[in-house]
Design a protein around this motif. Structure first.
Motif, PDB file in Angstrom:
ATOM      1  N   LYS A   1      10.305   6.128 -14.965  1.00 30.37           N
ATOM      2  CA  LYS A   1       9.038   6.244 -15.680  1.00 30.37           C
ATOM      3  C   LYS A   1       8.722   4.891 -16.293  1.00 30.37           C
ATOM      4  CE  LYS A   1       6.685   8.733 -19.435  1.00 30.37           C
ATOM      5  NZ  LYS A   1       6.843   9.753 -20.500  1.00 30.37           N
ATOM      6  N   VAL A   2       7.556   4.366 -15.964  1.00 25.29           N
ATOM      7  CA  VAL A   2       7.138   3.058 -16.458  1.00 25.29           C
ATOM      8  C   VAL A   2       5.958   3.254 -17.408  1.00 25.29           C
ATOM      9  CG1 VAL A   2       6.259   0.783 -15.838  1.00 25.29           C
ATOM     10  CG2 VAL A   2       7.897   1.944 -14.338  1.00 25.29           C
ATOM     11  N   THR A   3       6.109   2.764 -18.634  1.00 27.05           N
ATOM     12  CA  THR A   3       5.050   2.871 -19.636  1.00 27.05           C
ATOM     13  C   THR A   3       4.576   1.480 -20.024  1.00 27.05           C
ATOM     14  OG1 THR A   3       6.039   4.901 -20.529  1.00 27.05           O
ATOM     15  CG2 THR A   3       4.435   3.769 -21.913  1.00 27.05           C
ATOM     16  N   ASN A   4       3.270   1.284 -19.967  1.00 27.16           N
ATOM     17  CA  ASN A   4       2.660   0.043 -20.446  1.00 27.16           C
ATOM     18  C   ASN A   4       2.426   0.209 -21.941  1.00 27.16           C
ATOM     19  OD1 ASN A   4       1.016  -2.113 -21.140  1.00 27.16           O
ATOM     20  ND2 ASN A   4      -0.242  -1.984 -19.287  1.00 27.16           N
ATOM     21  N   LEU A   5       3.207  -0.486 -22.737  1.00 25.00           N
ATOM     22  CA  LEU A   5       3.150  -0.297 -24.188  1.00 25.00           C
ATOM     23  C   LEU A   5       1.892  -0.902 -24.817  1.00 25.00           C
ATOM     24  CD1 LEU A   5       6.905  -1.024 -24.962  1.00 25.00           C
ATOM     25  CD2 LEU A   5       5.777   1.199 -24.911  1.00 25.00           C
ATOM     26  N   ASP A   6       1.128  -1.652 -24.037  1.00 25.64           N
ATOM     27  CA  ASP A   6      -0.099  -2.229 -24.568  1.00 25.64           C
ATOM     28  C   ASP A   6      -1.293  -1.292 -24.453  1.00 25.64           C
ATOM     29  OD1 ASP A   6       0.876  -4.698 -25.522  1.00 25.64           O
ATOM     30  OD2 ASP A   6       0.929  -5.486 -23.484  1.00 25.64           O
TER      31      ASP A   6
ATOM     32  N   GLY B   1      -0.533   2.335 -23.517  1.00 29.15           N
ATOM     33  CA  GLY B   1      -0.007   3.687 -23.593  1.00 29.15           C
ATOM     34  C   GLY B   1       0.012   4.441 -22.278  1.00 29.15           C
ATOM     35  N   GLN B   2      -0.415   3.811 -21.186  1.00 25.54           N
ATOM     36  CA  GLN B   2      -0.447   4.473 -19.889  1.00 25.54           C
ATOM     37  C   GLN B   2       0.951   4.475 -19.258  1.00 25.54           C
ATOM     38  OE1 GLN B   2      -3.349   6.008 -18.766  1.00 25.54           O
ATOM     39  NE2 GLN B   2      -3.961   5.416 -20.837  1.00 25.54           N
ATOM     40  N   ALA B   3       1.263   5.583 -18.560  1.00 23.53           N
ATOM     41  CA  ALA B   3       2.585   5.721 -17.959  1.00 23.53           C
ATOM     42  C   ALA B   3       2.481   6.324 -16.563  1.00 23.53           C
ATOM     43  CB  ALA B   3       3.486   6.586 -18.835  1.00 23.53           C
ATOM     44  N   THR B   4       3.456   6.029 -15.734  1.00 23.81           N
ATOM     45  CA  THR B   4       3.552   6.635 -14.409  1.00 23.81           C
ATOM     46  C   THR B   4       5.014   6.823 -14.059  1.00 23.81           C
ATOM     47  OG1 THR B   4       2.893   6.451 -12.074  1.00 23.81           O
ATOM     48  CG2 THR B   4       3.539   4.413 -13.170  1.00 23.81           C
TER      49      THR B   4
ATOM     50  N   LYS C   1      -2.122   2.807 -12.040  1.00 23.44           N
ATOM     51  CA  LYS C   1      -2.062   3.887 -13.027  1.00 23.44           C
ATOM     52  C   LYS C   1      -1.746   3.373 -14.438  1.00 23.44           C
ATOM     53  CE  LYS C   1      -0.729   7.557  -9.803  1.00 23.44           C
ATOM     54  NZ  LYS C   1      -1.844   8.471 -10.121  1.00 23.44           N
ATOM     55  N   VAL C   2      -1.188   2.174 -14.534  1.00 23.92           N
ATOM     56  CA  VAL C   2      -0.750   1.673 -15.840  1.00 23.92           C
ATOM     57  C   VAL C   2      -1.313   0.309 -16.202  1.00 23.92           C
ATOM     58  CG1 VAL C   2       1.412   2.996 -15.881  1.00 23.92           C
ATOM     59  CG2 VAL C   2       1.360   0.761 -14.760  1.00 23.92           C
ATOM     60  N   ARG C   3      -2.043  -0.306 -15.291  1.00 22.47           N
ATOM     61  CA  ARG C   3      -2.488  -1.675 -15.526  1.00 22.47           C
ATOM     62  C   ARG C   3      -3.621  -1.747 -16.539  1.00 22.47           C
ATOM     63  NH1 ARG C   3      -4.312  -3.697  -9.920  1.00 22.47           N
ATOM     64  NH2 ARG C   3      -4.024  -5.707 -10.955  1.00 22.47           N
ATOM     65  N   GLU C   4      -3.757  -2.926 -17.134  1.00 25.28           N
ATOM     66  CA  GLU C   4      -4.949  -3.261 -17.900  1.00 25.28           C
ATOM     67  C   GLU C   4      -5.881  -4.024 -16.963  1.00 25.28           C
ATOM     68  OE1 GLU C   4      -4.179  -4.302 -22.303  1.00 25.28           O
ATOM     69  OE2 GLU C   4      -2.433  -5.039 -21.215  1.00 25.28           O
ATOM     70  N   PRO C   5      -7.187  -3.860 -17.096  1.00 31.25           N
ATOM     71  CA  PRO C   5      -8.135  -4.496 -16.173  1.00 31.25           C
ATOM     72  C   PRO C   5      -7.898  -6.001 -16.047  1.00 31.25           C
ATOM     73  CG  PRO C   5      -9.273  -2.950 -17.593  1.00 31.25           C
ATOM     74  CD  PRO C   5      -7.876  -3.057 -18.118  1.00 31.25           C
ATOM     75  N   GLY C   6      -7.811  -6.458 -14.802  1.00 29.08           N
ATOM     76  CA  GLY C   6      -7.665  -7.886 -14.541  1.00 29.08           C
ATOM     77  C   GLY C   6      -6.278  -8.441 -14.691  1.00 29.08           C
TER      78      GLY C   6
ATOM     79  N   ALA D   1       0.827  -1.197   0.000  1.00 30.42           N
ATOM     80  CA  ALA D   1       0.000   0.000   0.000  1.00 30.42           C
ATOM     81  C   ALA D   1       0.868   1.257   0.000  1.00 30.42           C
ATOM     82  CB  ALA D   1      -0.919  -0.026   1.217  1.00 30.42           C
ATOM     83  N   GLY D   2       0.205   2.419   0.148  1.00 34.63           N
ATOM     84  CA  GLY D   2       0.929   3.686   0.186  1.00 34.63           C
ATOM     85  C   GLY D   2       0.798   4.439  -1.115  1.00 34.63           C
ATOM     86  N   PRO D   3       1.313   5.691  -1.153  1.00 35.49           N
ATOM     87  CA  PRO D   3       1.277   6.474  -2.391  1.00 35.49           C
ATOM     88  C   PRO D   3       2.131   5.817  -3.462  1.00 35.49           C
ATOM     89  CG  PRO D   3       2.670   7.528  -0.748  1.00 35.49           C
ATOM     90  CD  PRO D   3       1.979   6.391  -0.055  1.00 35.49           C
ATOM     91  N   PRO D   4       1.921   6.170  -4.743  1.00 36.15           N
ATOM     92  CA  PRO D   4       2.675   5.533  -5.828  1.00 36.15           C
ATOM     93  C   PRO D   4       4.181   5.536  -5.593  1.00 36.15           C
ATOM     94  CG  PRO D   4       0.926   6.880  -6.724  1.00 36.15           C
ATOM     95  CD  PRO D   4       0.952   7.157  -5.251  1.00 36.15           C
ATOM     96  N   ALA D   5       4.793   4.382  -5.698  1.00 38.64           N
ATOM     97  CA  ALA D   5       6.237   4.240  -5.468  1.00 38.64           C
ATOM     98  C   ALA D   5       6.682   2.919  -6.077  1.00 38.64           C
ATOM     99  CB  ALA D   5       6.569   4.288  -3.978  1.00 38.64           C
ATOM    100  N   ALA D   6       7.989   2.673  -6.033  1.00 36.00           N
ATOM    101  CA  ALA D   6       8.554   1.441  -6.592  1.00 36.00           C
ATOM    102  C   ALA D   6       9.737   0.983  -5.764  1.00 36.00           C
ATOM    103  CB  ALA D   6       8.996   1.666  -8.036  1.00 36.00           C
ATOM    104  N   THR D   7      10.055  -0.294  -5.904  1.00 30.62           N
ATOM    105  CA  THR D   7      11.315  -0.823  -5.387  1.00 30.62           C
ATOM    106  C   THR D   7      12.106  -1.341  -6.576  1.00 30.62           C
ATOM    107  OG1 THR D   7      10.240  -2.956  -4.971  1.00 30.62           O
ATOM    108  CG2 THR D   7      10.388  -1.422  -3.117  1.00 30.62           C
ATOM    109  N   SER D   8      13.419  -1.484  -6.406  1.00 28.92           N
ATOM    110  CA  SER D   8      14.260  -1.887  -7.532  1.00 28.92           C
ATOM    111  C   SER D   8      15.520  -2.583  -7.047  1.00 28.92           C
ATOM    112  CB  SER D   8      14.649  -0.653  -8.357  1.00 28.92           C
ATOM    113  OG  SER D   8      15.542  -1.009  -9.417  1.00 28.92           O
ATOM    114  N   GLY D   9      15.948  -3.570  -7.848  1.00 31.10           N
ATOM    115  CA  GLY D   9      17.226  -4.223  -7.583  1.00 31.10           C
ATOM    116  C   GLY D   9      18.346  -3.653  -8.427  1.00 31.10           C
ATOM    117  N   ASN D  10      18.016  -2.672  -9.276  1.00 34.78           N
ATOM    118  CA  ASN D  10      19.000  -2.091 -10.193  1.00 34.78           C
ATOM    119  C   ASN D  10      19.392  -0.659  -9.850  1.00 34.78           C
ATOM    120  OD1 ASN D  10      17.462  -4.270 -11.597  1.00 34.78           O
ATOM    121  ND2 ASN D  10      18.823  -3.812 -13.289  1.00 34.78           N
TER     122      ASN D  10
END
Length: 216
Positions: free
Chosen positions: A167-172, A174-177, A198-203, A150-159
């Protein structure tokens, strides 16, 4: 004075009349891989299976949730941007109730494939619906999933270190965050629930065609 007698062939230690079994040179040692990786789920259906960015199709991986002792052995059936990404059926075997992320996991290679998996070609991530990249494209070929946190939009990363903006864009679709890395994970980028929404497709809990850009 007690005498110690070690039988190398049987692995038996005799000390003061007490017999104990000891490990010999032929003992099997687990091949622990992807140390420090978190494990999450892809949201995909089907019998228990996994995808991986580290191991080729056919590799068998044993995933243990060290917080509850539950384990499952799965076969890699495709690529992803994580050491191991479990589908729904596999994750259900090791999950804690209400959690979509295993932070303390042990991943062991128990059979199959010794060569690294081949990442998807960056050209495969070209989507007509998405605008051109404006930042430095990183982790080409990575899939993106959610941590269940939970929490406000954020990410974790190993890189990338804490504070990096990605910036993450769902190329299927066009949504980005754009999110800020706030901790480590076993993926290039692992979005929390608010960011993934913010970028998912339903389901769907997995973005197979994603573009990740470092924007600072």
């Amino acid at each position: 004075m007690k005498k110690l007698v070690l039988s190398v062939t049987t692995g038996t230690l005799v000390t003061g009349g007490v017999i104990a079994t000891v490990a010999t040179g032929n003992a099997s040692v687990p091949d622990v891989v992807c140390r420090g990786s978190t494990v999450t789920l892809s949201g995909e259906a089907g019998p228990p299976a996994a995808t991986s960015g580290n191991f080729p199709v056919g590799t068998k991986l044993k995933v243990t949730n060290l917080d509850n002792g539950q384990a499952t052995t799965v076969t890699v059936n495709g690529p992803s941007g994580s050491c191991v990404l479990l589908n729904n059926a596999a994750f259900d075997k090791v999950r804690e109730p209400g959690k979509n992320l295993i932070r303390r996991a042990r991943v062991e290679r128990v059979g199959g494939g010794n060569a690294p998996a081949t990442a998807a070609s960056p050209s495969a991530a070209a989507g007509a619906q998405a605008p051109p990249a404006t930042g430095q494209v990183v982790c080409p070929g990575s899939t993106v999933t959610l941590s269940g946190e939970a929490g406000p939009p954020a990410a974790t990363s190993g890189n990338f270190p804490v504070g990096t903006k990605l910036k993450v864009t769902n190329l299927d679709n066009g949504q980005a965050t754009t999110v800020t890395v706030n901790g480590p994970s076993g993926s290039c980028v692992l979005l929390n629930n608010a960011a993934f929404d913010k970028v998912r497709e339903p389901g769907k809990n997995l973005i197979r065609r994603a573009r990740v850009e470092r924007v600072n």
